[in-house]
Design a protein around this motif. Structure first.
Motif, PDB file in Angstrom:
ATOM      1  N   LEU A  70       0.835  -1.205   0.000  1.00 42.73           N
ATOM      2  CA  LEU A  70       0.000   0.000   0.000  1.00 42.73           C
ATOM      3  C   LEU A  70       0.868   1.253   0.000  1.00 42.73           C
ATOM      4  O   LEU A  70       0.565   2.232  -0.684  1.00 42.73           O
ATOM      5  CB  LEU A  70      -0.931  -0.005   1.226  1.00 42.73           C
ATOM      6  CG  LEU A  70      -1.968  -1.126   1.264  1.00 42.73           C
ATOM      7  CD1 LEU A  70      -2.673  -1.147   2.612  1.00 42.73           C
ATOM      8  CD2 LEU A  70      -2.980  -0.954   0.136  1.00 42.73           C
ATOM      9  N   GLN A  71       1.960   1.241   0.790  1.00 42.46           N
ATOM     10  CA  GLN A  71       2.870   2.386   0.799  1.00 42.46           C
ATOM     11  C   GLN A  71       3.691   2.449  -0.479  1.00 42.46           C
ATOM     12  O   GLN A  71       3.997   3.530  -0.976  1.00 42.46           O
ATOM     13  CB  GLN A  71       3.791   2.316   2.011  1.00 42.46           C
ATOM     14  CG  GLN A  71       3.225   2.951   3.261  1.00 42.46           C
ATOM     15  CD  GLN A  71       2.992   4.448   3.103  1.00 42.46           C
ATOM     16  OE1 GLN A  71       3.796   5.159   2.528  1.00 42.46           O
ATOM     17  NE2 GLN A  71       1.865   4.924   3.602  1.00 42.46           N
ATOM     18  N   LEU A  72       4.026   1.290  -1.017  1.00 43.03           N
ATOM     19  CA  LEU A  72       4.785   1.244  -2.264  1.00 43.03           C
ATOM     20  C   LEU A  72       3.991   1.910  -3.388  1.00 43.03           C
ATOM     21  O   LEU A  72       4.545   2.604  -4.246  1.00 43.03           O
ATOM     22  CB  LEU A  72       5.099  -0.209  -2.622  1.00 43.03           C
ATOM     23  CG  LEU A  72       6.097  -0.471  -3.744  1.00 43.03           C
ATOM     24  CD1 LEU A  72       7.453   0.114  -3.414  1.00 43.03           C
ATOM     25  CD2 LEU A  72       6.213  -1.964  -4.016  1.00 43.03           C
ATOM     26  N   GLU A  73       2.677   1.720  -3.386  1.00 39.25           N
ATOM     27  CA  GLU A  73       1.803   2.263  -4.429  1.00 39.25           C
ATOM     28  C   GLU A  73       1.433   3.727  -4.192  1.00 39.25           C
ATOM     29  O   GLU A  73       0.943   4.391  -5.095  1.00 39.25           O
ATOM     30  CB  GLU A  73       0.509   1.433  -4.503  1.00 39.25           C
ATOM     31  CG  GLU A  73       0.706  -0.044  -4.804  1.00 39.25           C
ATOM     32  CD  GLU A  73       0.981  -0.313  -6.270  1.00 39.25           C
ATOM     33  OE1 GLU A  73       0.645   0.554  -7.089  1.00 39.25           O
ATOM     34  OE2 GLU A  73       1.546  -1.372  -6.580  1.00 39.25           O
ATOM     35  N   ALA A  74       1.660   4.234  -2.992  1.00 35.98           N
ATOM     36  CA  ALA A  74       1.165   5.563  -2.616  1.00 35.98           C
ATOM     37  C   ALA A  74       1.955   6.686  -3.285  1.00 35.98           C
ATOM     38  O   ALA A  74       3.145   6.533  -3.568  1.00 35.98           O
ATOM     39  CB  ALA A  74       1.230   5.724  -1.098  1.00 35.98           C
ATOM     40  N   PRO A  75       1.320   7.838  -3.529  1.00 32.00           N
ATOM     41  CA  PRO A  75       2.050   9.018  -4.015  1.00 32.00           C
ATOM     42  C   PRO A  75       3.109   9.450  -2.997  1.00 32.00           C
ATOM     43  O   PRO A  75       2.957   9.205  -1.794  1.00 32.00           O
ATOM     44  CB  PRO A  75       0.958  10.083  -4.152  1.00 32.00           C
ATOM     45  CG  PRO A  75      -0.319   9.328  -4.236  1.00 32.00           C
ATOM     46  CD  PRO A  75      -0.131   8.103  -3.409  1.00 32.00           C
TER      47      PRO A  75
END
Length: 330
Positions: A70-75
C-alpha cells in the motif's frame, strides 16, 4: 581467539517504524540495522531510497509486511536541488561530468520557469536511468552501467501531481533549482531534474534529494537512525506504530466475534455496508485488526488477513488493550 558472537534472541514485532533514512545507507542496510535493534523476526521496507537520498522510509515488521504494498503504491513528495549547467553520467553528484554549459539569465525568467513547470505537470513519459535498480535478465541496470554496457529501456508513464520550481544560488554562487515534487510511484526524481535542466537549455544534475512524505506520512513523524541506536530498547519499541498506520484512508468495518472468526477463515460476510474498494476490518471482542478487504453489493470480501497468532501477539503487546482470544470458526 575471538570470543564467540552473542546470538540475538529474535521476537515477534508487529507494526511500522517511521524512519528518517540517513544519507549513505541503502534501504536494505537500514532495514537490517533496525531489524537487529528491535530483535524483530520478520521485516520489510516500503520501496527503496537511493543511498544519496534521505527521508521518509516506513519499515514494516511482522504482520505489517502484509500491507507494505500500500505504501509502495502511494504518491510521494520529494525535495530536491538541481545544479544547473552541468550534466553527469548518473544525473546526480556521484557521476562523472558529461557536459558543462553556460546558464544565462534568459533561461531563468519567471515566465520561462513557469512554462517548463507546466511542461512537466501531469502525466509524463520517463526513460529509467541506467544507474537504477531496475532489472534486466535478473541483473540490476546499474550493474550493466558499471560495466559500460547500455541497455535499451522502454519509456514509463508516471504522473507529476504537483511541482514547485524555485531558482536559488548555491554557496559557490552557481545557479540551481529547488524542486518540490509530488508524484506517483516509479517516478525518477534524478531523471526529472535532468529533463527540467534540458528543457531550460542548460542541463542539470541533482545534488540533494530528500523524501519528505509518502502516503500521508510526513518526515516530521519519523525517527532518525542515530537517535534510535542511542535509546534504550524499550524506547525503541515505543517508535513502532500499529499495523493500521498503513491503512489511513481505508473505510472501517467492525465485526462481532462470530463473523470475525469466519472472516479470518477467508469467508465472505454479508451486511448493510456501502460499496468500498479499501476496507480495514476489525473484530470487536477484543478490538483488533483482522485484515483488509473490499465491499461490493453488500458483501465483504477478504483480501489480506492477519493470522490468529499475529493478532494474539499484537494484543499481548498492547498495554491499553484488554486481552482476549479470537476463535477461528469454520
Amino acid at each position: 581467539m575471538n570470543a564467540p558472537r552473542t546470538r540475538v534472541q529474535r521476537r515477534p514485532v508487529h507494526g511500522v517504524l517511521l524512519l528518517d533514512k540517513p544519507l549513505g545507507w541503502s534501504s536494505n542496510d537500514v532495514l537490517q540495522k533496525v531489524k537487529w535493534l528491535l530483535r524483530a523476526e520478520k521485516a520489510g521496507h516500503t520501496g527503496t531510497l537511493d543511498p544519496l537520498a534521505s527521508g521518509v522510509l516506513p519499515l514494516c515488521f511482522g504482520a505489517a509486511t502484509k500491507f507494505s504494498q500500500l505504501q509502495l503504491e502511494a504518491p510521494k513528495t520529494y525535495e530536491a536541488i538541481a545544479l544547473l549547467g552541468t550534466t553527469t553520467t548518473t544525473a546526480d553528484a556521484e557521476g562523472e561530468v558529461l557536459e558543462e554549459r553556460e546558464v544565462t539569465p534568459a533561461m531563468l525568467t519567471a515566465e520561462r520557469i513557469e512554462a517548463v513547470r507546466q511542461q512537466f505537470l501531469g502525466p509524463i513519459s520517463q526513460i529509467p536511468p541506467m544507474h537504477s535498480a531496475l532489472k534486466k535478465d535478473g541483473k540490476a541496470l546499474y550493474e550493466y552501467a558499471r560495466a559500460g554496457v547500455e541497455i535499451e529501456r522502454p519509456a514509463r508513464q508516471v504522473s507529476i501531481l504537483s511541482l514547485s520550481i524555485e531558482p536559488i544560488q548555491t554557496a559557490e554562487g552557481r545557479s540551481a533549482l529547488r524542486l518540490i515534487v509530488r508524484c506517483t510511484k516509479g517516478t525518477y526524481i534524478r531523471t526529472l531534474g535532468e529533463d527540467i535542466g534540458k528543457a531550460l537549455g542548460c542541463g542539470a544534475h541533482l545534488t540533494f534529494l530528500r523524501r519528505i512524505e509518502t502516503g500521508g506520512i510526513g518526515v516530521d513523524r519519523c525517527v532518525r537512525l542515530a537517535d534510535l541506536e542511542a535509546m534504550p530498547e524499550a524506547d525503541r519499541m515505543a517508535h513502532v506504530h500499529p499495523v493500521e498506520t498503513l491503512l489511513a484512508g481505508h473505510t472501517t468495518v467492525t465485526l462481532d466475534s462470530e463473523n470475525a472468526g469466519r472472516f479470518l477463515s477467508g469467508l465472505r460476510r454479508r451486511g448493510s455496508w456501502p460499496d468500498a474498494d479499501a476496507v480495514a476490518v476489525y473484530g470487536d471482542a477484543p478490538h483488533a485488526l483482522l485484515g483488509v478487504g473490499h465491499v461490493t453489493g453488500g458483501e465483504l470480501v477478504p483480501e489480506r488477513l492477519l493470522s490468529p497468532l499475529e493478532i494474539q501477539q499484537i494484543l499481548e503487546n498492547s498495554p491499553s488493550v484488554e486481552h482476549g482470544t479470537l476463535e477461528t470458526t469454520l
